[in-house]
Design a protein around this motif. Structure first.
Motif, PDB file in Angstrom:
ATOM      1  N   PHE A   1      -5.908   6.493  -1.066  1.00 28.93           N
ATOM      2  CA  PHE A   1      -6.939   7.525  -0.878  1.00 28.93           C
ATOM      3  C   PHE A   1      -6.801   8.670  -1.882  1.00 28.93           C
ATOM      4  O   PHE A   1      -7.783   9.295  -2.271  1.00 28.93           O
TER       5      PHE A   1
ATOM      6  N   TRP B   1       1.971   2.444  14.904  1.00 24.30           N
ATOM      7  CA  TRP B   1       1.013   1.449  14.431  1.00 24.30           C
ATOM      8  C   TRP B   1       1.499   0.027  14.672  1.00 24.30           C
ATOM      9  O   TRP B   1       1.658  -0.767  13.751  1.00 24.30           O
TER      10      TRP B   1
ATOM     11  N   ASP C   1      -8.495   1.214   0.028  1.00 25.20           N
ATOM     12  CA  ASP C   1      -8.241   1.666   1.388  1.00 25.20           C
ATOM     13  C   ASP C   1      -9.599   1.936   2.058  1.00 25.20           C
ATOM     14  O   ASP C   1     -10.649   1.951   1.413  1.00 25.20           O
TER      15      ASP C   1
ATOM     16  N   LYS D   1       0.835  -1.195   0.000  1.00 24.92           N
ATOM     17  CA  LYS D   1       0.000   0.000   0.000  1.00 24.92           C
ATOM     18  C   LYS D   1       0.869   1.244   0.000  1.00 24.92           C
ATOM     19  O   LYS D   1       2.058   1.151   0.287  1.00 24.92           O
ATOM     20  N   HIS D   2       0.294   2.378  -0.307  1.00 25.21           N
ATOM     21  CA  HIS D   2      -1.068   2.609  -0.815  1.00 25.21           C
ATOM     22  C   HIS D   2      -0.873   3.009  -2.262  1.00 25.21           C
ATOM     23  O   HIS D   2      -0.270   4.057  -2.507  1.00 25.21           O
TER      24      HIS D   2
HETATM   25  C1  BGC Z   1      -5.254   3.278   6.250  1.00 22.04           C
HETATM   26  C2  BGC Z   1      -4.650   1.981   5.779  1.00 22.04           C
HETATM   27  C3  BGC Z   1      -5.106   0.844   6.655  1.00 22.04           C
HETATM   28  C4  BGC Z   1      -6.618   0.804   6.641  1.00 22.04           C
HETATM   29  C5  BGC Z   1      -7.198  -0.329   7.472  1.00 22.04           C
HETATM   30  C6  BGC Z   1      -6.741   3.182   6.447  1.00 22.04           C
HETATM   31  O1  BGC Z   1      -7.252   4.298   7.077  1.00 22.04           O
HETATM   32  O2  BGC Z   1      -4.958   4.284   5.311  1.00 22.04           O
HETATM   33  O3  BGC Z   1      -3.257   2.087   5.788  1.00 22.04           O
HETATM   34  O4  BGC Z   1      -4.563  -0.357   6.214  1.00 22.04           O
HETATM   35  O5  BGC Z   1      -7.107   2.027   7.177  1.00 22.04           O
HETATM   36  O6  BGC Z   1      -7.072  -0.104   8.809  1.00 22.04           O
END
Ligand code: BGC
Length: 846
Positions: free
Chosen positions: A324, A498, A356, A277-278
């Motif tokens: 996004f 994260w 996403d 991603k992304h």
């Molecule tokens: C984030 C992603 C994430 C997804 C699922 C999105 O808001 O941009 O990186 O994997 O949420 O939690």
């Protein structure tokens, strides 16, 4: 970390290990479910609904010509996919394309009623449409109308949903559980930006495999990782999630993550499917503002932003997440150029694409769809197979297919892609979390994450004291150690932006580690918090100053909170937050030697510190073993070896600042940019108030030893163009250098190779990383290091978007940072243009 993930963390924190009896029970039920499934698969289904027709014959494979993942292209797997697809109703097919998180309760599972149609989205929807729409994921799972789930943590939860899908739904298709395991599941390693600083892909593969092993015991078989977005602007908070500013390093890291997560067989226990991603170019969000638009030339896209995604895809990544952002006006989650032309067409990607979070719904906010139906049509026809959380595919696709606006073949193809991954991961055979669930940091994994943290630290400064010795490693004579700062004893911050589902009490803070260490050494630790991370109060300053005064050395643990980077963590200031700068100055004013440890998810502006503080080390967010790893390095058990994956600016106004910039027509060569311009030095590409360069550049990092470089050479000084163009797989030449450890301790250096191409039809960066190697040397030891350079390293994208090599001049530098100064050069010559080559040679000498 998003709100929903915080919630998940809380739930996860409360989870206890699944009792053995229950786990056995689950296993028995899983065997039963599999048996039922196998019977169902070989039998002829009596009720293939009219709308279940597939556009293709069951044996007509829709695989791409040169598939990126061989396992997903296995013909025997395709037979299973065809057979199952042929038995699915339209609603069941669409169900495979729908993803929700953990909602609903089992008591509601009475009917297989489809979800309500989505209304026009409002503000609530932007955060979480499920809250507004009241989706019951349990009900959907039981009805066979749900394909995958996100961030459902713990074996008890995943198994609960899986039993519904496998036992209650008509076709017994298992759910795929995905989660944001970005830098560890229970045992946490450094944030990805920190890991990138290790320049150690093998380490990355090892720790990411470790995370996969842990998470699979909780039923997670799919990671929303790696994030391989190039970030050249640290205002963007998600810089922390990637490998920084360089495409070559980014690609190496991307491959390593895929190798670690997926191994060589997706179905092996302990393997997970990766989601790269992304896609694409999210890291170029304008002005570093989260979710903002991106706009760039196709050459920059292909040359700078795409290589890490491509590397991940070519390494076999099973899934990709669409971004996004919009790219040049077209949102990435409805972008056929990205998803169909490049990803599938050019790269042969044969996994599936997940949007996403609510990105399909956000097409409405982007203004390219006036209603959910249009957003859905645009997303799926562009190549987004799975809708994460928008609540659009399930509500819109049935009508769109029946009205012919979305061909059944498009849906079928998306379902095939999902089913391939489900078969390849072995989910049908092993749908449930199995074995002993990992619910806390694993003792055997601690040494790994400790090593990862140690390798991630970047020593930015280590000045000599009056004694003549540098401040670090700490002298054992420094018995009284003051530890000051809001990050010295905060476990939650240590595990970063994260981390997966850690238990905070597993984390070793710096205070804990240094208390033990100083005690072992017969010393004392004087701790004072001093201030909060972002708070104007100076109430804690006096105690901090007192601790410093009473000490032999003061260690300051300053920086950002982990929430100041990561998703939705954009900042316009890159200074130390709150009043930490004042605290730093107050402690430095005591005259005691100060070691500054920076915790951050991005480069910060450290000008004052660079002028006044003898020792500075960037430690990012190191993870579970934070304190121990820092103590190891502070006391010299390990020499720091990390190198910066992003440039540290002098001022936020320089951003985006990156080393591999294009040249300008007015380079300020030979001008002292630290002084305001005078008449003669004004009309150059420069600022009038700050030098152009980074305070600490890409690739930079000190060691407790020193290294010298000599004999930078290339194996050939001239290559004929036809040969360079014809040979795309083996090296054309080698660049070599000899590196020597000139210090008095064993240490590791990251040897880096940079290349510049002068004279091409398109201007090329002033230098670009094209190779690196970690080399550990004893004191006085030397090693010759070689970097193969071939088409991949020497080519560039032309105006037709094709990679090519022209008859040009190349310079190669090998050294310990992007400032490496020892060089060699060679020419690519076209047979008929010897004279032109001579001119180029002449020109570059000027
Ligand atoms: C984030 C992603 C994430 C997804 C699922 C999105 O808001 O941009 O990186 O994997 O949420 O939690």
């Amino acid at each position: 970390m998003s709100l929903r993930f915080q919630l998940i963390r809380c739930i996860a924190a409360g989870l206890v290990r699944m009792p053995t009896g229950l786990s056995m029970n689950f296993r028995r039920r899983s065997i039963l479910a599999c048996a039922t499934l196998c019977l169902a698969m070989v039998g002829v289904e009596p009720y293939a609904a009219a709308q279940a027709t597939t556009a293709d014959s069951p044996h007509q494979s829709k695989q791409v010509a040169h598939p990126s993942n061989a396992q997903l292209a296995d013909p025997s797997l395709e037979v299973r996919v065809d057979r199952l697809l042929g038995r699915m109703t339209l609603e069941e097919k669409i169900g495979q394309l729908v993803q929700y998180n953990d909602t609903g309760d089992a008591s509601a599972i009475q009917t297989s009623k489809a979800p309500q149609a989505a209304d026009k989205p409002g503000a609530m929807d932007a955060l979480n449409p499920m809250r507004a729409k009241n989706v019951n994921a349990m009900q959907l799972a039981a009805a066979g109308l749900l394909g995958s789930m996100l961030n459902t943590i713990g074996a008890e939860r995943t198994n609960t949903y899986q039993h519904l899908a496998v036992e209650k739904s008509r076709l017994h298709i298992p759910l795929l559980f995905g989660a944001d395991v970005i830098h560890g599941y229970r045992t946490i390693y450094p944030v990805p930006l920190g890991l990138a600083a290790s320049f150690d892909p093998q380490l990355v593969a090892t720790v990411s495999h470790m995370a996969a092993e842990e998470a699979t015991t909780g039923g997670v078989r799919w990671f929303y990782s790696p994030m391989v977005d190039i970030s050249r602007d640290p205002r963007w908070g998600r810089s922390v999630e990637g490998a920084g500013e360089d495409p070559y390093l980014g690609a190496a890291m991307a491959r390593a993550y895929i190798r670690g997560y997926q191994g060589d067989d997706l179905s092996k226990p302990g393997s997970v499917a990766a989601s790269v991603k992304h896609f694409a170019a999210y890291g170029a969000a304008e002005a570093g503002r989260e979710y903002n638009t991106t706009d760039m030339s196709e050459i920059t896209l292909r040359q700078v932003y795409l290589p890490p995604y491509r590397a991940a895809v070519e390494a076999g990544a099973a899934t990709v997440m669409s971004a996004f952002n919009s790219l040049n006006g077209v949102p990435a989650s409805a972008n056929p150029f990205l998803l169909s032309k490049i990803l599938r067409g050019e790269w042969g990607f044969n996994g599936f694409v997940v949007s996403d979070y609510t990105a399909v719904m956000e097409l409405i906010h982007h203004g390219i769809a006036l209603d959910p139906a249009t957003a859905t049509r645009k997303a799926i026809t562009a190549g987004v197979d799975v809708d994460m959380m928008s609540h659009f595919y399930d509500t819109q696709l049935p009508g769109l297919v029946r009205s012919g606006q979305v061909p059944m073949a498009v849906v079928d193809e998306a379902v095939r892609r999902v089913l391939r991954v489900k078969f390849a991961t072995g989910l049908f055979e092993h749908p449930y979390a199995e074995g002993l669930e990992v619910t806390a940091a694993v003792a055997g994994h601690r040494p790994l994450v400790r090593k990862a943290a140690e390798e991630s630290f970047v020593l930015l400064q280590n000045d000599k004291l009056a004694s003549g010795a540098p401040l670090l490693p700490l002298s054992l004579a420094s018995k009284r150690v003051a530890l000051i700062g809001p990050l010295a004893d905060d476990a939650e911050q240590m595990i970063g932006a994260w981390s997966g589902a850690p238990n905070l009490h597993d984390t070793i803070t710096l205070r804990k580690a240094l208390a033990e260490r100083t005690q072992q050494l017969g010393g004392t630790l004087l701790y004072a918090k001093g201030t909060e991370i972002d708070d104007p109060s100076q109430a804690g300053f006096p105690a901090a100053i007192e601790a410093a005064r009473a000490s032999d050395v003061a260690i300051l643990a300053l920086g950002e909170s982990s929430r100041m980077s990561g998703e939705a963590g954009s900042r316009t200031s890159l200074e130390l937050p709150g009043n930490q700068q004042q605290l730093l100055e107050a402690v430095a004013a005591t005259g005691k030697p100060v070691v500054l440890l920076i915790f951050s998810g991005r480069p910060l502006v450290l000008n004052w510190a660079a002028q006044h503080i003898p020792a500075i080390m960037e430690t990012w967010f190191p993870g579970t073993e934070a304190g121990n790893a820092i103590a190891d390095v502070l006391y010299g058990d390990v020499s720091p070896s990390g190198k910066l994956p992003m440039s540290f600016p002098r001022a936020v106004g320089q951003e985006p600042l990156y080393y591999n910039q294009f040249p300008t027509g007015r380079p300020p060569t030979g001008i002292d940019l630290s002084k305001p311009p005078t008449g003669d030095s004004r009309f150059f590409s420069r600022y009038i108030d700050v030098p152009n360069d980074a305070l600490f550049p890409f690739g930079y990092g000190l060691s407790y030893s020193t290294f010298s470089y000599r004999d930078v050479k290339v194996s050939r000084t001239s290559i004929l163009l036809p040969q360079a163009l014809a040979n795309r797989s083996t090296p054309l030449l080698e660049a070599t250098a000899t590196v020597t450890n000139t210090g008095d301790r064993t240490a590791t250096e990251v040897v880096q190779c940079y290349v510049r191409n002068l004279g091409a039809s398109i201007e090329q960066p002033v230098r670009s990383l094209k190779g690196f190697e970690r080399v550990t040397l004893l004191p006085g030891e030397s090693k010759q290091v070689s970097f193969p350079l071939g088409f991949n390293e020497l080519s560039f994208f032309n105006l037709e978007s094709s990679p090519t090599i022209e008859a040009t001049h190349y310079t190669v530098w090998i050294g310990g940072s992007s400032l490496a100064s020892q060089e060699a050069s060679f020419l690519v010559d076209s047979p008929e243009s010897k004279s032109r080559s001579a001119r180029i040679r002449q020109g570059s000498a000027n």
